[in-house]
Design a protein around this motif. Structure first.
Motif, PDB file in Angstrom:
ATOM      1  N   LEU A  44     -18.994 -88.126  47.260  1.00 31.90           N
ATOM      2  CA  LEU A  44     -19.180 -86.675  47.332  1.00 31.90           C
ATOM      3  C   LEU A  44     -17.771 -86.138  48.178  1.00 31.90           C
ATOM      4  N   VAL A  48     -15.733 -85.974  44.450  1.00 28.41           N
ATOM      5  CA  VAL A  48     -15.984 -84.637  43.881  1.00 28.41           C
ATOM      6  C   VAL A  48     -15.112 -83.671  44.539  1.00 28.41           C
ATOM      7  N   PHE A  49     -14.998 -83.547  46.045  1.00 25.78           N
ATOM      8  CA  PHE A  49     -14.206 -82.472  46.459  1.00 25.78           C
ATOM      9  C   PHE A  49     -12.594 -82.669  46.500  1.00 25.78           C
ATOM     10  N   LYS A  52     -11.496 -84.423  42.220  1.00 27.81           N
ATOM     11  CA  LYS A  52     -11.973 -83.085  41.162  1.00 27.81           C
ATOM     12  C   LYS A  52     -11.928 -81.826  41.480  1.00 27.81           C
ATOM     13  N   SER A  54     -14.238 -79.953  42.986  1.00 26.97           N
ATOM     14  CA  SER A  54     -15.287 -79.289  42.357  1.00 26.97           C
ATOM     15  C   SER A  54     -15.777 -78.162  43.198  1.00 26.97           C
ATOM     16  N   TYR A  55     -15.140 -77.822  44.338  1.00 27.93           N
ATOM     17  CA  TYR A  55     -15.367 -76.779  45.036  1.00 27.93           C
ATOM     18  C   TYR A  55     -14.861 -75.433  44.684  1.00 27.93           C
ATOM     19  N   PRO A 333     -19.916 -73.133  43.136  1.00 31.22           N
ATOM     20  CA  PRO A 333     -19.749 -74.515  42.678  1.00 31.22           C
ATOM     21  C   PRO A 333     -19.994 -75.474  43.916  1.00 31.22           C
ATOM     22  N   THR A 334     -19.537 -74.657  45.388  1.00 31.23           N
ATOM     23  CA  THR A 334     -19.502 -75.508  46.542  1.00 31.23           C
ATOM     24  C   THR A 334     -20.983 -76.103  46.584  1.00 31.23           C
ATOM     25  N   ILE A 336     -23.623 -76.172  44.808  1.00 35.86           N
ATOM     26  CA  ILE A 336     -24.364 -76.646  44.075  1.00 35.86           C
ATOM     27  C   ILE A 336     -23.884 -78.295  44.180  1.00 35.86           C
ATOM     28  N   ASN A 337     -22.524 -78.532  44.500  1.00 39.96           N
ATOM     29  CA  ASN A 337     -22.164 -80.003  44.658  1.00 39.96           C
ATOM     30  C   ASN A 337     -22.724 -80.423  45.900  1.00 39.96           C
ATOM     31  N   SER A 340     -26.131 -81.508  45.230  1.00 37.54           N
ATOM     32  CA  SER A 340     -26.148 -82.701  44.459  1.00 37.54           C
ATOM     33  C   SER A 340     -26.022 -83.749  45.194  1.00 37.54           C
ATOM     34  N   GLY A 341     -25.240 -83.771  46.307  1.00 39.25           N
ATOM     35  CA  GLY A 341     -25.089 -84.989  47.221  1.00 39.25           C
ATOM     36  C   GLY A 341     -26.207 -85.117  48.092  1.00 39.25           C
TER      37      GLY A 341
END
Length: 397
Positions: A44, A48-49, A52, A54-55, A333-334, A336-337, A340-341
């Motif tokens: 994560l 992810v952060f 990518k 993703s935030y 998006p923060t 959401i991710n 997901s974590g």
């Protein structure tokens, strides 16, 4: 299914399940659970952060405009064209400065062509003949230069020849020069100005430093990203080709400009990156390699008759391709991710439950501890028995 079975099924509809937390003193399963948690947390945070990002909210709808200019002159002296100086108006097509343009490097020139009858080129299969009836009058020569007149032209006592055609005569010369005509093109310069805009964030930028004195003397390098003036020979070399080779028969070069902008940082951190590659198939000798096209220049003689000079031009075609994306922090998006974590953490606990109650040796013991059936009737009997025991103890006292 019997009556008892249907009764049990109906009664099960009114069952209620609630969670029961069991602390399992099992080091192996506990270690597995912590490793899963650590792995999910690293995934994560790092992937992810950090990697990518993703935030961020991302805009890939890049709006772009490209303006190109080529500069340089070349001198030639040939039997077909005589002594001549070539400037940008002669060797760049089209002249408007679009994102796709061609720099001519080699020519096959056929001079003084006039419309009339002459022999078809012997290298055209559909133009070969042995008798007149092989050449049907009015029929177009497939992949040839004109229309058949009905005559077969043979040289001397030869049994085969080529069809006579009505065309621009003489037909195109096939002899290739031994070296590129415009070999000085290696030192020409290409100026590529690129404007970009990301509409979602209303962010605009260009790949050029607006300093006239700086642009007059600079050349592009990894340290001069905002001097988009490229030496033509350097572009060919960066694309993995040799200039003398590509200049003979032409080729297609892609100049890719990549914009990858992190708008959480300063605008000065959003910089273009350049990639160069050759697009035509130059690894094997085939009809797909190289690049050429034909054009003609028309004249009239003193008698008013039209004639032309046909030019088969070999050149280097440049395709300027722009793409990119921009990202900026957004709470949606923060969330959401992060959610997901958290869900992955729950999946880790579910996996450990499966190991605990189905895989390890003491699985039956842990299964009995985790799943316990409680009936309200049995609970009432237990309470009555406890009350009777208490009364008995009172009487004895």
């Amino acid at each position: 299914m019997g009556q008892a079975g249907w009764k049990g099924l109906c009664l099960s509809l009114f069952d209620y399940k609630t969670e029961k937390y069991v602390i399992a003193k099992n080091k192996k399963v506990g270690l597995l659970y912590r490793l899963l948690q650590l792995s999910i947390l690293l995934y994560l945070v790092v992937w992810v952060f950090v990697v990518k990002k993703s935030y961020q909210d991302v805009d890939t709808s890049l709006q772009s405009a490209v303006v190109t200019k080529v500069k340089g002159v070349a001198y030639t002296n040939t039997s077909e064209l005589g002594e001549r100086l070539w400037d940008v108006a002669d060797y760049v097509i089209p002249p408007q400065g679009d994102n796709v343009f061609v720099v001519i490097t080699n020519l096959i020139v056929t001079t003084n062509q006039r419309q009339g009858t002459c022999a078809e080129y012997e290298g055209v299969p559909d133009g070969l003949c042995s008798q007149d009836h092989d050449c049907h009058a009015g029929e177009t020569v497939i992949a040839g230069n004109g229309v058949k007149t009905g005559r077969c032209l043979r040289v001397g006592n030869s049994t085969s020849g080529t069809c006579e055609i009505f065309a621009w005569c003489p037909v195109e010369t096939q002899s290739m020069p031994m070296e590129p005509l415009l070999k000085e093109a290696e030192d020409f310069t290409i100026y590529i100005k690129n404007f970009i805009r990301f509409p979602k964030f209303n962010f605009s930028k260009a790949n050029v430093q607006e300093d006239t004195n700086y642009l007059k003397s600079c050349r592009f390098s990894p340290k001069n990203l905002y001097c988009p003036i490229f030496r033509l020979g350097s572009v060919i070399r960066w694309a993995g080709s040799d200039f003398q080779d590509i200049a003979m028969k032409g080729g297609v070069i892609a100049i890719n400009i990549e914009w990858d902008c992190d708008l959480d940082k300063a605008a000065s951190e959003c910089n273009p990156r350049y990639y160069f590659s050759r697009l035509d198939n130059n690894h094997v000798k085939s009809v797909s390699s190289g690049y050429n096209f034909r054009f003609a220049r028309y004249y009239r003689d003193s008698a008013g008759a039209e004639f032309r000079t046909l030019i088969k031009a070999y050149g280097i075609r440049f395709d300027v391709i722009v793409n990119g994306k921009a990202g900026k922090f957004s709470i949606i998006p923060t969330i959401i991710n992060v959610g997901s974590g958290v869900a992955l953490m729950g999946a880790g606990a579910f996996f450990c439950d499966l190991v605990l109650i189905y895989i390890i040796k003491k699985r039956e013991f842990y299964r009995d501890k985790k799943y316990e059936e409680v009936r309200s009737g049995l609970l009432k009997n237990v309470e009555v028995n406890a009350e009777q025991l208490q009364n008995l103890q009172t009487v004895e006292t």
